[in-house]
Write a protein that holds these residues in place. Structure first.
Motif, mmCIF file in Angstrom:
data_model
loop_
_atom_site.group_PDB
_atom_site.id
_atom_site.type_symbol
_atom_site.label_atom_id
_atom_site.label_comp_id
_atom_site.label_asym_id
_atom_site.label_seq_id
_atom_site.Cartn_x
_atom_site.Cartn_y
_atom_site.Cartn_z
ATOM 1 N N GLN A 152 0.707 -1.366 0.012
ATOM 2 C CA GLN A 152 0.046 0.128 0.071
ATOM 3 C C GLN A 152 0.864 1.140 0.060
ATOM 4 O O GLN A 152 0.268 2.352 -0.376
ATOM 5 C CB GLN A 152 -1.068 -0.108 1.184
ATOM 6 C CG GLN A 152 -2.112 -1.256 1.443
ATOM 7 C CD GLN A 152 -1.459 -2.270 2.056
ATOM 8 O OE1 GLN A 152 -0.303 -2.666 1.900
ATOM 9 N NE2 GLN A 152 -2.386 -2.811 2.807
ATOM 10 N N HIS A 153 2.112 1.248 0.465
ATOM 11 C CA HIS A 153 2.866 2.377 0.551
ATOM 12 C C HIS A 153 3.699 2.807 -0.876
ATOM 13 O O HIS A 153 4.217 3.856 -0.872
ATOM 14 C CB HIS A 153 4.006 2.003 1.542
ATOM 15 C CG HIS A 153 5.106 1.060 1.145
ATOM 16 N ND1 HIS A 153 4.572 -0.280 1.471
ATOM 17 C CD2 HIS A 153 6.110 0.780 0.549
ATOM 18 C CE1 HIS A 153 5.456 -1.284 0.900
ATOM 19 N NE2 HIS A 153 6.492 -0.343 0.762
ATOM 20 N N THR A 154 3.472 1.937 -2.003
ATOM 21 C CA THR A 154 4.210 2.067 -3.092
ATOM 22 C C THR A 154 3.647 3.130 -4.005
ATOM 23 O O THR A 154 2.528 3.269 -3.780
ATOM 24 C CB THR A 154 4.295 0.628 -3.764
ATOM 25 O OG1 THR A 154 2.993 0.329 -4.052
ATOM 26 C CG2 THR A 154 5.078 -0.412 -2.936
ATOM 27 N N GLY A 223 -11.528 5.193 0.610
ATOM 28 C CA GLY A 223 -10.402 4.310 0.667
ATOM 29 C C GLY A 223 -9.321 5.274 0.027
ATOM 30 O O GLY A 223 -8.064 5.287 0.745
ATOM 31 N N ALA A 224 -9.341 6.080 -0.777
ATOM 32 C CA ALA A 224 -8.555 6.962 -1.499
ATOM 33 C C ALA A 224 -8.311 7.987 -0.889
ATOM 34 O O ALA A 224 -7.161 8.431 -0.537
ATOM 35 C CB ALA A 224 -8.994 7.519 -2.902
ATOM 36 N N PHE A 225 -9.259 8.453 0.072
ATOM 37 C CA PHE A 225 -9.148 9.736 0.970
ATOM 38 C C PHE A 225 -8.208 9.319 2.070
ATOM 39 O O PHE A 225 -7.289 10.010 2.617
ATOM 40 C CB PHE A 225 -10.512 10.083 1.682
ATOM 41 C CG PHE A 225 -10.382 11.069 2.674
ATOM 42 C CD1 PHE A 225 -10.107 12.596 2.210
ATOM 43 C CD2 PHE A 225 -10.404 10.923 4.041
ATOM 44 C CE1 PHE A 225 -9.959 13.527 3.070
ATOM 45 C CE2 PHE A 225 -10.364 12.053 4.903
ATOM 46 C CZ PHE A 225 -10.168 13.502 4.429
ATOM 47 N N ARG A 226 -8.490 8.121 2.740
ATOM 48 C CA ARG A 226 -7.591 7.606 3.639
ATOM 49 C C ARG A 226 -6.024 7.342 3.151
ATOM 50 O O ARG A 226 -5.256 7.649 4.069
ATOM 51 C CB ARG A 226 -8.164 6.228 4.378
ATOM 52 C CG ARG A 226 -9.576 6.535 5.196
ATOM 53 C CD ARG A 226 -9.618 5.154 6.006
ATOM 54 N NE ARG A 226 -9.626 3.894 5.181
ATOM 55 C CZ ARG A 226 -10.983 3.584 4.948
ATOM 56 N NH1 ARG A 226 -12.034 3.849 5.141
ATOM 57 N NH2 ARG A 226 -11.066 2.393 4.127
ATOM 58 N N LEU A 227 -6.056 6.752 2.285
ATOM 59 C CA LEU A 227 -4.657 6.495 1.739
ATOM 60 C C LEU A 227 -3.795 7.873 1.326
ATOM 61 O O LEU A 227 -2.949 7.780 1.967
ATOM 62 C CB LEU A 227 -4.737 5.866 0.197
ATOM 63 C CG LEU A 227 -3.444 5.609 -0.625
ATOM 64 C CD1 LEU A 227 -2.500 4.528 0.405
ATOM 65 C CD2 LEU A 227 -3.832 5.164 -1.779
ATOM 66 N N PHE A 228 -4.431 8.757 0.728
ATOM 67 C CA PHE A 228 -3.353 10.017 0.955
ATOM 68 C C PHE A 228 -3.503 11.065 1.889
ATOM 69 O O PHE A 228 -2.184 11.576 2.080
ATOM 70 C CB PHE A 228 -4.194 11.138 -0.532
ATOM 71 C CG PHE A 228 -3.936 10.148 -1.739
ATOM 72 C CD1 PHE A 228 -2.929 10.300 -2.330
ATOM 73 C CD2 PHE A 228 -4.916 9.619 -2.604
ATOM 74 C CE1 PHE A 228 -2.458 9.759 -3.652
ATOM 75 C CE2 PHE A 228 -5.003 9.156 -3.669
ATOM 76 C CZ PHE A 228 -3.766 9.046 -4.261
ATOM 77 N N ARG A 230 -3.275 9.544 5.112
ATOM 78 C CA ARG A 230 -2.341 8.850 5.821
ATOM 79 C C ARG A 230 -0.788 9.087 5.224
ATOM 80 O O ARG A 230 0.082 9.320 5.914
ATOM 81 C CB ARG A 230 -2.408 7.551 5.852
ATOM 82 C CG ARG A 230 -1.685 6.582 6.520
ATOM 83 C CD ARG A 230 -1.851 4.804 6.341
ATOM 84 N NE ARG A 230 -3.239 4.480 6.690
ATOM 85 C CZ ARG A 230 -3.943 3.998 5.448
ATOM 86 N NH1 ARG A 230 -3.303 3.881 4.325
ATOM 87 N NH2 ARG A 230 -5.168 3.697 5.756
ATOM 88 N N ALA A 231 -0.683 9.401 3.917
ATOM 89 C CA ALA A 231 0.634 9.460 3.330
ATOM 90 C C ALA A 231 0.922 10.949 3.699
ATOM 91 O O ALA A 231 2.221 11.183 3.932
ATOM 92 C CB ALA A 231 0.630 9.402 1.913
#
Length: 264
Positions: A152-154, A223-228, A230-231
């Motif tokens: 998920q971090h890539t 999910g996209a909101f959480r991903l970005f 979190r980054a």
């Protein structure tokens, strides 16, 4: 998977262009552009593909259950608890994947007979446009594979997530308004008048098919909101850590810091 997708992307448009060109310029034919397009866009694969795809929806219900079953076994093993009985696993699977299972069942019991028998060879263009929904499938599958392998971090996962967001919105959400727009152009009526001009069964069917797509798209957006976010938080944390004053303490040879040792 990508090679098959590329082959289909070449085959179907190529077949359409060749057929249209032959009907317009073939010896003794000289059809008009309108007639050539209408005939060229009708193809036996629009119905045969549905026949070919029906076993997939049946098999996929079982395959999804197997995935759920094995994940459940791994979870029970990690928690040192007894494996849940099959009946409990099936009920849990149906609760968790109710919408997806319902989607597959409707595709087999409703969409299949409507597409193959009820429409009687009409509406090939609209059915062909519906197949465009599968353009979002490769990015959805790749996203699940990357999560399975903890990637998920890539950068690949982020790019694929953005691609999935765009393709899913265009091919599965905007698809239905476009079908109404295309019919309005065909019937020479305003877009807002189309729902009032077609039988109620068409509106009901479109609503039933679109509702889960909108729900899944909302999950993808979440999910996209959480991903970005979190980054962004991770990046901010790294910056704040780098800005802290450095101490002269050297890390001990065993690799544990004093803070970690005191916390035990």
């Amino acid at each position: 998977m990508l090679s098959i997708l590329a082959a289909g992307s070449i085959f179907f448009p190529g077949l359409f262009l060749l057929s249209k060109r032959f009907l317009k310029h073939g010896p003794g034919l000289r059809w008009s552009e309108k007639d050539a397009v209408i005939v060229s866009s009708r193809h036996w694969l629009t119905s045969s593909y549905i026949l070919f795809a029906v076993p997939y929806f049946i098999y996929d219900i079982y395959a999804m259950f197997l995935c759920y079953w094995y994940k459940l076994q791994v979870k029970d093993h990690e928690e040192d608890s007894e494996a849940k009985p099959m009946r409990s696993a099936i009920s849990g699977y149906l609760r968790r994947e109710f919408l997806m299972v319902l989607h597959h069942v409707v595709m087999v019991t409703v969409c299949f007979p409507v597409s193959v028998f009820w429409r009687q060879g009409k509406g090939d263009y609209f059915q062909g446009v519906m197949f465009l929904a599968e353009l979002s499938t490769p990015s959805v599958c790749l996203g699940k594979i990357l999560i399975q392998y903890k990637q998920q971090h890539t950068l690949l996962h982020k790019v694929n997530g953005a691609l999935m967001l765009v393709t899913f919105f265009i091919c599965r959400v905007l698809l239905f308004p476009y079908l109404y727009y295309a019919y309005g152009r065909y019937a020479s009526i305003p877009f807002y008048m189309v729902p009032l001009s077609v039988p109620w069964q068409y509106n009901a069917g479109a609503a039933l098919l679109m509702a889960p797509q909108v729900y899944w798209f909302s999950l993808i957006c979440r999910g996209a909101f959480r991903l970005f976010t979190r980054a962004s938080r991770h990046k901010a944390a790294n910056i704040s850590t780098d800005s802290e004053p450095k101490t002269s303490l050297q890390p001990p040879a065993n690799g544990y810091s004093p803070r970690e040792t005191d916390s035990h």
